[in-house]
Write a protein that holds these residues in place. Structure first.
Motif, PDB file in Angstrom:
ATOM      1  N   ALA A   1      38.016  34.689  40.091  1.00  0.00           N
ATOM      2  CA  ALA A   1      37.050  35.618  40.687  1.00  0.00           C
ATOM      3  C   ALA A   1      37.536  36.170  42.024  1.00  0.00           C
ATOM      4  O   ALA A   1      37.428  37.374  42.281  1.00  0.00           O
ATOM      5  CB  ALA A   1      35.698  34.929  40.854  1.00  0.00           C
ATOM      6  N   GLU A   2      38.077  35.323  42.867  1.00  0.00           N
ATOM      7  CA  GLU A   2      38.543  35.789  44.180  1.00  0.00           C
ATOM      8  C   GLU A   2      39.721  36.748  44.033  1.00  0.00           C
ATOM      9  O   GLU A   2      39.780  37.785  44.708  1.00  0.00           O
ATOM     10  CB  GLU A   2      38.936  34.606  45.054  1.00  0.00           C
ATOM     11  CG  GLU A   2      39.309  35.019  46.467  1.00  0.00           C
ATOM     12  CD  GLU A   2      39.599  33.840  47.368  1.00  0.00           C
ATOM     13  OE1 GLU A   2      40.374  34.026  48.323  1.00  0.00           O
ATOM     14  OE2 GLU A   2      39.076  32.738  47.128  1.00  0.00           O
ATOM     15  N   GLN A   3      40.658  36.420  43.143  1.00  0.00           N
ATOM     16  CA  GLN A   3      41.799  37.310  42.909  1.00  0.00           C
ATOM     17  C   GLN A   3      41.314  38.668  42.410  1.00  0.00           C
ATOM     18  O   GLN A   3      41.819  39.708  42.832  1.00  0.00           O
ATOM     19  CB  GLN A   3      42.756  36.683  41.905  1.00  0.00           C
ATOM     20  CG  GLN A   3      43.991  37.516  41.643  1.00  0.00           C
ATOM     21  CD  GLN A   3      44.953  36.856  40.658  1.00  0.00           C
ATOM     22  OE1 GLN A   3      44.904  35.677  40.400  1.00  0.00           O
ATOM     23  NE2 GLN A   3      45.843  37.652  40.097  1.00  0.00           N
TER      24      GLN A   3
ATOM     25  N   GLU B   1      38.370  40.052  42.963  1.00  0.00           N
ATOM     26  CA  GLU B   1      37.669  40.730  44.057  1.00  0.00           C
ATOM     27  C   GLU B   1      38.661  41.365  45.032  1.00  0.00           C
ATOM     28  O   GLU B   1      38.481  42.516  45.452  1.00  0.00           O
ATOM     29  CB  GLU B   1      36.772  39.739  44.799  1.00  0.00           C
ATOM     30  CG  GLU B   1      35.940  40.392  45.870  1.00  0.00           C
ATOM     31  CD  GLU B   1      34.984  39.425  46.550  1.00  0.00           C
ATOM     32  OE1 GLU B   1      34.561  39.729  47.673  1.00  0.00           O
ATOM     33  OE2 GLU B   1      34.684  38.367  45.961  1.00  0.00           O
ATOM     34  N   VAL B   2      39.710  40.639  45.379  1.00  0.00           N
ATOM     35  CA  VAL B   2      40.732  41.165  46.293  1.00  0.00           C
ATOM     36  C   VAL B   2      41.363  42.428  45.712  1.00  0.00           C
ATOM     37  O   VAL B   2      41.684  43.370  46.434  1.00  0.00           O
ATOM     38  CB  VAL B   2      41.810  40.089  46.577  1.00  0.00           C
ATOM     39  CG1 VAL B   2      43.047  40.688  47.221  1.00  0.00           C
ATOM     40  CG2 VAL B   2      41.236  38.982  47.442  1.00  0.00           C
TER      41      VAL B   2
END
Length: 108
Positions: A17-19, A21-22
């Motif tokens: 998820a973080e990857q 979003e970035v």
């Protein structure tokens, strides 16, 4: 022990998820299938993680993952809005470790 594929998709989506979003990409899990398959959970996790990471890095647009019933089995699905692979490259190449097409445009 059977591996629940819906849960596997949810875990991979949460891991990446973080990857996503970035990169400005929406990563979503498509529905619930209720399907499970025999197999090694860690191997299936690694397989799906690699496919989704590839879609995040090399695909285009948003990434969707999910599970479809396929006859008496199941099919893991990873889709993005990119061009995919050229038709002649859909043989064994993409399944080899560290394979890269080096080409733009196609199917897959």
């Amino acid at each position: 022990e059977p591996v629940g594929l819906d849960r596997l998709c949810e875990v991979v989506a949460a891991t990446l998820a973080e990857q996503a979003e970035v990169r400005g990409v929406t990563l979503r899990v498509l529905g619930r299938s209720g399907l499970a398959v025999p197999g090694e959970r860690s191997d299936l996790h690694r397989l799906l993680l690699n496919l989704v990471q590839n879609a995040l890095v090399h695909g285009g647009g948003d990434v969707r993952l999910g599970v479809r019933r396929l006859g008496r089995g199941a099919e893991l699905v990873v889709e993005d809005d990119g061009r995919g692979l050229p038709a002649p490259m859909l043989g064994e190449g993409p399944w080899a470790p560290a394979w890269r097409s080096g080409a733009a445009g196609g199917h897959g």
